[in-house]
Design a protein around this motif. Structure first.
Motif, mmCIF file in Angstrom:
data_model
loop_
_atom_site.group_PDB
_atom_site.id
_atom_site.type_symbol
_atom_site.label_atom_id
_atom_site.label_comp_id
_atom_site.label_asym_id
_atom_site.label_seq_id
_atom_site.Cartn_x
_atom_site.Cartn_y
_atom_site.Cartn_z
ATOM 1 N N ASN A 17 -5.737 -41.753 23.544
ATOM 2 C CA ASN A 17 -6.582 -42.127 24.682
ATOM 3 C C ASN A 17 -5.840 -42.944 25.739
ATOM 4 N N ILE A 18 -4.506 -42.776 25.736
ATOM 5 C CA ILE A 18 -3.712 -43.426 26.794
ATOM 6 C C ILE A 18 -2.957 -42.346 27.566
ATOM 7 N N ILE A 19 -3.106 -42.349 28.874
ATOM 8 C CA ILE A 19 -2.255 -41.483 29.697
ATOM 9 C C ILE A 19 -0.970 -42.271 29.947
ATOM 10 N N SER A 20 0.160 -41.681 29.517
ATOM 11 C CA SER A 20 1.398 -42.456 29.454
ATOM 12 C C SER A 20 2.063 -42.572 30.818
ATOM 13 N N GLU A 21 3.048 -43.423 30.867
ATOM 14 C CA GLU A 21 3.800 -43.646 32.109
ATOM 15 C C GLU A 21 4.858 -42.569 32.324
ATOM 16 N N GLU A 22 5.402 -42.054 31.192
ATOM 17 C CA GLU A 22 6.484 -41.075 31.373
ATOM 18 C C GLU A 22 6.612 -40.141 30.174
ATOM 19 N N VAL A 23 7.269 -38.992 30.428
ATOM 20 C CA VAL A 23 7.612 -38.017 29.385
ATOM 21 C C VAL A 23 9.099 -37.693 29.543
ATOM 22 N N HIS A 67 -8.760 -39.261 36.539
ATOM 23 C CA HIS A 67 -8.772 -39.234 38.004
ATOM 24 C C HIS A 67 -8.073 -40.454 38.605
ATOM 25 N N ASN A 68 -7.890 -41.494 37.787
ATOM 26 C CA ASN A 68 -7.183 -42.682 38.286
ATOM 27 C C ASN A 68 -5.687 -42.663 37.957
ATOM 28 N N THR A 69 -5.208 -41.544 37.395
ATOM 29 C CA THR A 69 -3.809 -41.499 36.926
ATOM 30 C C THR A 69 -3.074 -40.301 37.529
ATOM 31 N N LYS A 70 -1.783 -40.248 37.272
ATOM 32 C CA LYS A 70 -1.004 -39.013 37.473
ATOM 33 C C LYS A 70 -0.401 -38.735 36.100
ATOM 34 N N ASP A 71 -0.946 -37.730 35.415
ATOM 35 C CA ASP A 71 -0.653 -37.547 33.992
ATOM 36 C C ASP A 71 0.711 -36.858 33.776
ATOM 37 N N PRO A 72 1.708 -37.584 33.283
ATOM 38 C CA PRO A 72 3.052 -36.978 33.122
ATOM 39 C C PRO A 72 3.103 -35.924 32.023
ATOM 40 N N VAL A 73 2.142 -35.949 31.072
ATOM 41 C CA VAL A 73 2.129 -34.914 30.027
ATOM 42 C C VAL A 73 1.794 -33.562 30.661
ATOM 43 N N VAL A 74 0.805 -33.547 31.562
ATOM 44 C CA VAL A 74 0.440 -32.292 32.223
ATOM 45 C C VAL A 74 1.573 -31.836 33.152
ATOM 46 N N ILE A 75 2.135 -32.773 33.889
ATOM 47 C CA ILE A 75 3.217 -32.403 34.828
ATOM 48 C C ILE A 75 4.425 -31.875 34.055
ATOM 49 N N ALA A 76 4.770 -32.552 32.955
ATOM 50 C CA ALA A 76 5.916 -32.104 32.151
ATOM 51 C C ALA A 76 5.656 -30.714 31.579
ATOM 52 N N SER A 77 4.399 -30.463 31.172
ATOM 53 C CA SER A 77 4.058 -29.138 30.635
ATOM 54 C C SER A 77 4.253 -28.065 31.696
ATOM 55 N N GLN A 78 3.807 -28.367 32.928
ATOM 56 C CA GLN A 78 3.988 -27.400 34.019
ATOM 57 C C GLN A 78 5.479 -27.180 34.302
ATOM 58 N N ILE A 79 6.240 -28.270 34.219
ATOM 59 C CA ILE A 79 7.692 -28.162 34.470
ATOM 60 C C ILE A 79 8.344 -27.262 33.415
ATOM 61 N N VAL A 80 7.975 -27.457 32.142
ATOM 62 C CA VAL A 80 8.585 -26.645 31.071
ATOM 63 C C VAL A 80 8.349 -25.160 31.344
ATOM 64 N N LEU A 81 7.124 -24.810 31.732
ATOM 65 C CA LEU A 81 6.836 -23.396 32.007
ATOM 66 C C LEU A 81 7.549 -22.916 33.268
ATOM 67 N N GLY A 90 4.863 -40.655 35.643
ATOM 68 C CA GLY A 90 3.525 -40.502 36.183
ATOM 69 C C GLY A 90 2.948 -41.864 36.549
ATOM 70 N N VAL A 91 1.637 -41.903 36.561
ATOM 71 C CA VAL A 91 0.939 -43.179 36.742
ATOM 72 C C VAL A 91 -0.044 -43.257 35.578
ATOM 73 N N GLY A 92 0.218 -44.163 34.648
ATOM 74 C CA GLY A 92 -0.550 -44.201 33.405
ATOM 75 C C GLY A 92 -1.934 -44.812 33.575
ATOM 76 N N GLY A 93 -2.716 -44.695 32.497
ATOM 77 C CA GLY A 93 -4.066 -45.277 32.541
ATOM 78 C C GLY A 93 -4.859 -44.901 31.302
ATOM 79 N N HIS A 94 -6.196 -45.020 31.411
ATOM 80 C CA HIS A 94 -7.080 -44.726 30.286
ATOM 81 C C HIS A 94 -7.284 -43.217 30.155
ATOM 82 N N GLY A 95 -7.246 -42.729 28.903
ATOM 83 C CA GLY A 95 -7.429 -41.290 28.666
ATOM 84 C C GLY A 95 -8.785 -40.787 29.128
ATOM 85 N N SER A 96 -9.744 -41.683 29.256
ATOM 86 C CA SER A 96 -11.093 -41.283 29.671
ATOM 87 C C SER A 96 -11.225 -41.179 31.191
#
Ligand SMILES: [Zn+2]
Ligand SMILES: [Zn+2]
Length: 448
Positions: free
Chosen positions: A286-292, A242-256, A233-239
């Motif tokens: 509070n960190i949006i990570s770079e990868e999952v 909108h400035n990130t691409k959250d890999p946790v959400v994308i990975a969750s969608q992929i799993v389903l 994804g593109v990491g950033g601040h958990g707050s």
């Protein structure tokens, strides 16, 4: 002499719960000779099994097991080569002109802490390939395969007047990481040693009653692909999502979305498995990570079905990431790892011939055609080289018959292979291992 041997035969046969059925003319006599030999060897083989069970070794670390096998085969006058494919051992027993049969036993245990409470249970802690200490157990029964191969070698070395040809005994490392067969083949198993006309193996089962044989016409074991996915994804601040691409959400969608490959894309009735076994990502709330990272295991009984699973996974991963707006250079990375092995396919003619031989040698009620299982076996590789060697693997029951019957009555199942509670009884399992492998080799090499 005759009286003694026929009593031994009866004893051996009662141990195996065998009855004489309608047999081809040459079989009863030969069966009696083999049964007497197996019975005579049994105490030594049981002791060997218990020794091996107490000292399991992990994949590609099977040095003591390999040394023991080499010593045992050499004692029979067999030409032995060690360190084939790392810790593998090859023993060639030549006995005149005739076909060549490969007999394979895998050696490795598993990083499992044994909890059976059996008198011969393992308490071993050993190093794995990475140098890490692990509790270890022969939780897949490979110690019975090794002991069974040594018993077969003893039996057939003593019965050289009954067969002609060459037997190649193969002690294979690292089946549990499906790497050992490939390692031995790429180290010249089919070029440095006599190339087999047939390759044989058996596998014991903690869920099948001891004294029985099972076989599958077709594909006994699934193909296995181990797939790694890195969702970037593109990491950033958990707050500020909108400035990130959250890999946790994308990975969750992929799993389903991956769940639809079997349920929506695979023809009903076609077996396939897509399991996401691990998912790891992020370090702090509070960190949006770079990868999952995700680890998957796939199973299928046809090569083309397996190919479709992998293609669908790639498409879903890329499509989901694109839908989330992940930049093209940050799309998920999908890798099929080497911990993969193709579908095991029993040769139809060989299956027909040897299952027929088993029915002649054993009580027909104890020899059954079985459905395939979704476990994998790298014995498949022995039939997948350019030589297209016909292969046949069958299963030998190792469960205490009383415990099996009790469980069945309760509608329960016994702990399976790989469980810390898996129990493998040596008697009569070892006798069936040695007798069935000897019967198979004698069917292929026996004097007609
Ligand atoms: Zn296993
Ligand atoms: Zn196994």
């Amino acid at each position: 002499m005759k009286i003694v041997s026929s009593r031994l035969v009866r004893l051996a046969l009662s141990g195996l719960a065998l009855v004489v059925s309608a047999l081809p003319a040459a079989v009863p006599e030969l069966r009696g000779v083999v049964a007497a030999k197996v019975e005579a060897e049994y105490p030594a083989l049981e002791a060997l099994f218990k020794q091996l069970h107490a000292s399991p070794e992990l994949s590609f670390m099977e040095t003591k097991t390999a040394a023991l096998i080499a010593k045992e085969l050499r004692a029979l006058g067999i030409e032995v080569t060690e360190k084939v494919g790392n810790t593998g051992v090859v023993g060639v027993l030549r006995n005149g002109a005739g076909p060549t049969v490969l007999v394979r036993a895998d050696m490795d245990g598993l990083p499992v802490k044994e909890m059976t409470g059996l008198p011969w249970a393992s308490t071993a802690v050993v190093k794995d390939l990475a140098g890490k200490d692990q509790p270890a157990m022969q939780a897949c029964g490979h110690d019975l395969h090794v002991t069974g191969m040594i018993g077969t070698a003893r039996t057939l070395a003593a019965l050289k007047d009954q067969w002609k040809g060459t037997i190649v005994f193969v002690a294979q490392p690292a089946e549990e990481i499906v790497a050992g067969a490939r390692a031995m083949l790429s180290d010249g198993l089919y070029t440095r040693f006599p190339k087999p006309d047939h390759a044989l193996a058996l596998h014991v089962s903690a869920m099948q009653p001891a004294g029985t044989i099972g076989y599958v016409e077709g594909t006994p074991y699934a193909g296995v692909n181990s797939v790694d996915i890195v969702v970037r994804g593109v990491g950033g601040h958990g707050s500020a999502p909108h400035n990130t691409k959250d890999p946790v959400v994308i990975a969750s969608q992929i799993v389903l979305a991956l769940q639809t490959i079997v349920s929506r894309e695979t023809k009903p009735g076609t077996p396939a498995v897509v399991t996401v076994g691990t998912i790891h990502g992020g370090t702090k709330r509070n960190i949006i990570s770079e990868e999952v990272k995700l680890e998957l295991t796939l199973r299928a009984f046809e090569d083309k079905v397996m190919e479709r699973l992998v293609t669908a996974i790639r498409r879903i991963c890329e499509g989901t990431a694109r839908a989330a707006g992940v930049p093209e250079d940050r799309l998920p990375v999908v890798t099929v790892t080497p911990e993969s092995t193709p579908v095991t396919t029993n040769d139809p003619a060989l299956t027909h011939r040897l299952s027929g031989a088993f029915r002649a040698w054993f009580d027909e009620k104890g020899v059954k055609s079985q459905p395939p299982i979704t476990g994998g076996e790298d014995f498949s590789e022995f039939g997948r080289t350019v030589h297209r060697v016909p292969i046949f693997i069958w299963s030998v029951g190792a469960a205490d018959p009383q415990k099996y019957a009790d469980a069945e009555k309760r509608g329960a199942v016994l702990p399976s292979n790989h469980s810390p509670l898996a129990e493998f009884v040596p008697d009569p399992t070892l006798k069936v291992c040695v007798t069935s492998m000897s019967a198979a080799v004698l069917e292929l090499l026996g004097k007609k």
